[in-house]
Design an enzyme around this catalytic site. Structure first.
Site, PDB file in Angstrom:
ATOM      1  N   ARG A 101       0.863  -1.188   0.000  1.00  0.00           N
ATOM      2  CA  ARG A 101       0.000   0.000   0.000  1.00  0.00           C
ATOM      3  C   ARG A 101       0.894   1.230   0.000  1.00  0.00           C
ATOM      4  NH1 ARG A 101      -2.898   2.932   4.735  1.00  0.00           N
ATOM      5  NH2 ARG A 101      -3.968   4.490   3.492  1.00  0.00           N
ATOM      6  N   ASN A 188      -6.841   8.768   2.808  1.00  0.00           N
ATOM      7  CA  ASN A 188      -6.399   8.116   4.030  1.00  0.00           C
ATOM      8  C   ASN A 188      -6.830   8.950   5.225  1.00  0.00           C
ATOM      9  OD1 ASN A 188      -4.672   6.158   5.580  1.00  0.00           O
ATOM     10  ND2 ASN A 188      -3.809   8.099   6.265  1.00  0.00           N
ATOM     11  N   ASN A 315      -7.915   1.547   9.717  1.00  0.00           N
ATOM     12  CA  ASN A 315      -6.628   1.703  10.420  1.00  0.00           C
ATOM     13  C   ASN A 315      -6.917   1.736  11.916  1.00  0.00           C
ATOM     14  OD1 ASN A 315      -5.662   2.079   7.850  1.00  0.00           O
ATOM     15  ND2 ASN A 315      -5.081   4.216   8.131  1.00  0.00           N
ATOM     16  N   TYR A 317      -5.149   1.638  15.936  1.00  0.00           N
ATOM     17  CA  TYR A 317      -3.928   1.716  16.750  1.00  0.00           C
ATOM     18  C   TYR A 317      -4.136   1.546  18.246  1.00  0.00           C
ATOM     19  CZ  TYR A 317      -1.378   3.017  12.582  1.00  0.00           C
ATOM     20  OH  TYR A 317      -0.799   2.978  11.338  1.00  0.00           O
TER      21      TYR A 317
HETATM   22  O1  IFM Z   1       2.099   7.382  10.337  1.00  0.00           O
HETATM   23  C1  IFM Z   1       0.715   7.416  10.422  1.00  0.00           C
HETATM   24  C2  IFM Z   1       0.084   7.253   9.055  1.00  0.00           C
HETATM   25  O2  IFM Z   1       0.533   8.223   8.162  1.00  0.00           O
HETATM   26  C3  IFM Z   1      -1.412   7.376   9.151  1.00  0.00           C
HETATM   27  N1  IFM Z   1      -1.944   6.492  10.164  1.00  0.00           N
HETATM   28  C4  IFM Z   1      -1.320   6.489  11.446  1.00  0.00           C
HETATM   29  C5  IFM Z   1       0.181   6.321  11.321  1.00  0.00           C
HETATM   30  C6  IFM Z   1       0.842   6.319  12.701  1.00  0.00           C
HETATM   31  O3  IFM Z   1       0.558   7.509  13.362  1.00  0.00           O
END
Ligand code: IFM
Length: 467
Positions: A101, A188, A315, A317
């Protein structure tokens, strides 16, 4: 360059303390069609910001502004990927990843009048050509935050005209690169572009007003909708989607007020993006959080935003613990005694599973999902030519297990991309935070494969052998 990606299973097992990166038998991750890839983004790795006709982006401007980025770091050189792309792709394939990606830098491929910049386009054509030659699936994001500065000078995402400029950009890209791209992602993490960029000023362009954030979000989502139609027209064979970063909120107590705070957290982080995309409306609770901040929405906008997706990129985290702020919002209460990463983010794999299962239940229009980013930052050091990123190994393993559990509960997850292939420019945190499965020495540009990447490579090799 340290390319010794794959080694004997025994060595891997003993050096990883008996905890190799290998999913249990029966896991969906063993299925060959579950795609495993790595992700990067243009401004974070490319460098070469003044080469071959590239125009300035909002991140060049923002990072050059004193006090905006830790240690004054900028993406001017980053991982020098613009010049090292061939060896970086060799590295990626040596790790047995099946998909990559990447994002395109809008200011590299179009001039101010909307004309193509051939040199910039050729870079991506060569890159995608090599990826296809190597048999990788290509996932291409059109906008990973590097807006051309000349558009920001006219109001950026606050100006509705940027929506149409984005559709022009999607048109050019899909005419030029169609056939080399397996999956397009329009945007994104629009949450970051809108909220961090226009709502609290942590990211470029650095504006801070909730009213700006909601208008920027509306234009971003509208730009997505228009671009989607263009991509469908120009490149019918590819998949098309968008990537959302989602957050898990937890209530600091069982009080109604704190539970409402956790709900509002998820409305702000998830519903703000997913409701318009998947239901065609903004969540009402957003306006109790930010009274009077409704964006200007024209007739037909919500229909454009709500167009069917081929896939949704997720995404994930961390989790955030919150309590009521005593008014109409929430405030974070960091939990003590929990595991955290170099970013200070809580490691909470169950949050990924719970969010996926919740989306599956609550959104009848939910398309198939790819986890387009998941990973963690750690203060990794090279010692004797090796990087032992033990926390990342267990982090990835636990999050993949959470994805597996979501699949077992009926969620259609088709693949997973680790963030990131390389250590890179982590936005306002500069180069201090290392998210890569490959270490980058920014003085020498030496790449060193971390332990996590060696174990992923080993699993992928084993999986391919069994197929
Ligand atoms: O580095 C970033 C990425 O550009 C977008 N999503 C989160 C990642 C970590 O913060």
């Amino acid at each position: 360059m340290a390319h010794d990606a794959v080694e004997s299973p025994d060595a891997a097992r003993s050096e990883a303390g008996g905890d190799p990166f290998t999913p249990p038998a029966g896991s969906a991750l063993w299925r060959k069609h579950f795609l495993l890839g790595a992700a990067t983004a243009s401004y974070q790795i490319e460098g070469a910001v003044n080469e071959d006709g590239r125009l300035p982006s909002i991140w060049d401007t923002f990072s050059a502004t004193p006090g905006k980025v830790l240690h004054g770091d900028t993406g001017a050189v980053a991982c020098d990927h613009y010049h090292r792309w061939e060896s970086d792709i060799e590295l990626l394939t040596s790790l047995n990843f099946e998909a990559y990606r990447l994002s395109i830098a809008w200011p590299r491929v179009m001039d101010e009048a909307g004309r193509p910049n051939r040199k910039g386009l050729d870079f991506y054509k060569r890159l995608l050509g090599k990826l296809k030659d190597k048999g990788l699936q290509t996932f291409v994001t059109l906008y990973h935050w590097d807006l051309p500065q000349h558009l920001e000078d006219r109001g950026g995402w606050l100006n509705r005209d940027t929506v149409y400029r984005f559709a022009d950009y999607a048109d050019l890209m899909s005419r030029e690169l169609g056939g080399q791209v397996d999956a397009w992602m329009t945007l994104n993490e629009p949450w970051c572009s809108a909220f961090l960029g226009y709502g609290n000023g942590h990211h470029a362009p650095g504006l801070a007003n909730p009213r700006y954030a909601t208008q920027a979000m509306h234009h971003l989502l509208l730009a997505h909708g228009h671009a989607l139609a263009v991509l469908r027209e120009n490149d019918p064979a590819s998949k098309k989607g968008i990537v959302a970063n989602v957050g898990k909120g937890s209530a600091n107590s069982s009080s109604d007020a704190d539970r409402r705070a956790a709900h509002l957290f998820e409305v702000q982080h998830n519903g703000w993006i997913l409701d318009p995309l998947l239901k065609g409306e903004y969540p009402d609770d957003l306006w109790s959080l930010w009274p009077g901040s409704e964006p200007l929405v024209l007739d037909g906008d919500m229909r454009t935003i709500h167009a069917p997706l081929d896939f949704l990129g997720i995404n994930y985290y961390f989790r955030t613990n919150v309590q009521s702020d005593g008014a109409h919002g929430y405030t974070e209460v960091p939990l003590a005694g929990v595991e955290r990463t170099q970013m200070g983010w809580e490691v909470y794999p169950d949050g990924l599973r719970d969010l996926l299962v919740g989306f599956h239940r609550n959104y009848p229009a939910l398309p198939p999902i790819y986890i387009t980013e998941n990973g963690m930052a750690s203060d990794d050091k090279v010692s004797d030519g090796r990087v032992d990123d033990a926390q990342r190994i267990t982090f990835l393993k636990r999050h993949l297990a959470a994805v597996d559990q979501a699949i077992a509960q009926g969620v259609d997850v088709r693949g997973y991309f680790v963030w990131s292939l390389l250590d890179n420019f982590e936005w306002a945190f500069g180069y201090e935070r290392r998210f890569g499965v490959v270490h980058v020495d920014y003085q020498t540009q030496q790449r060193t494969v971390k332990r996590s990447a060696q174990l992923i490579a080993r699993f992928l090799q084993e999986r391919a052998a069994r197929a």
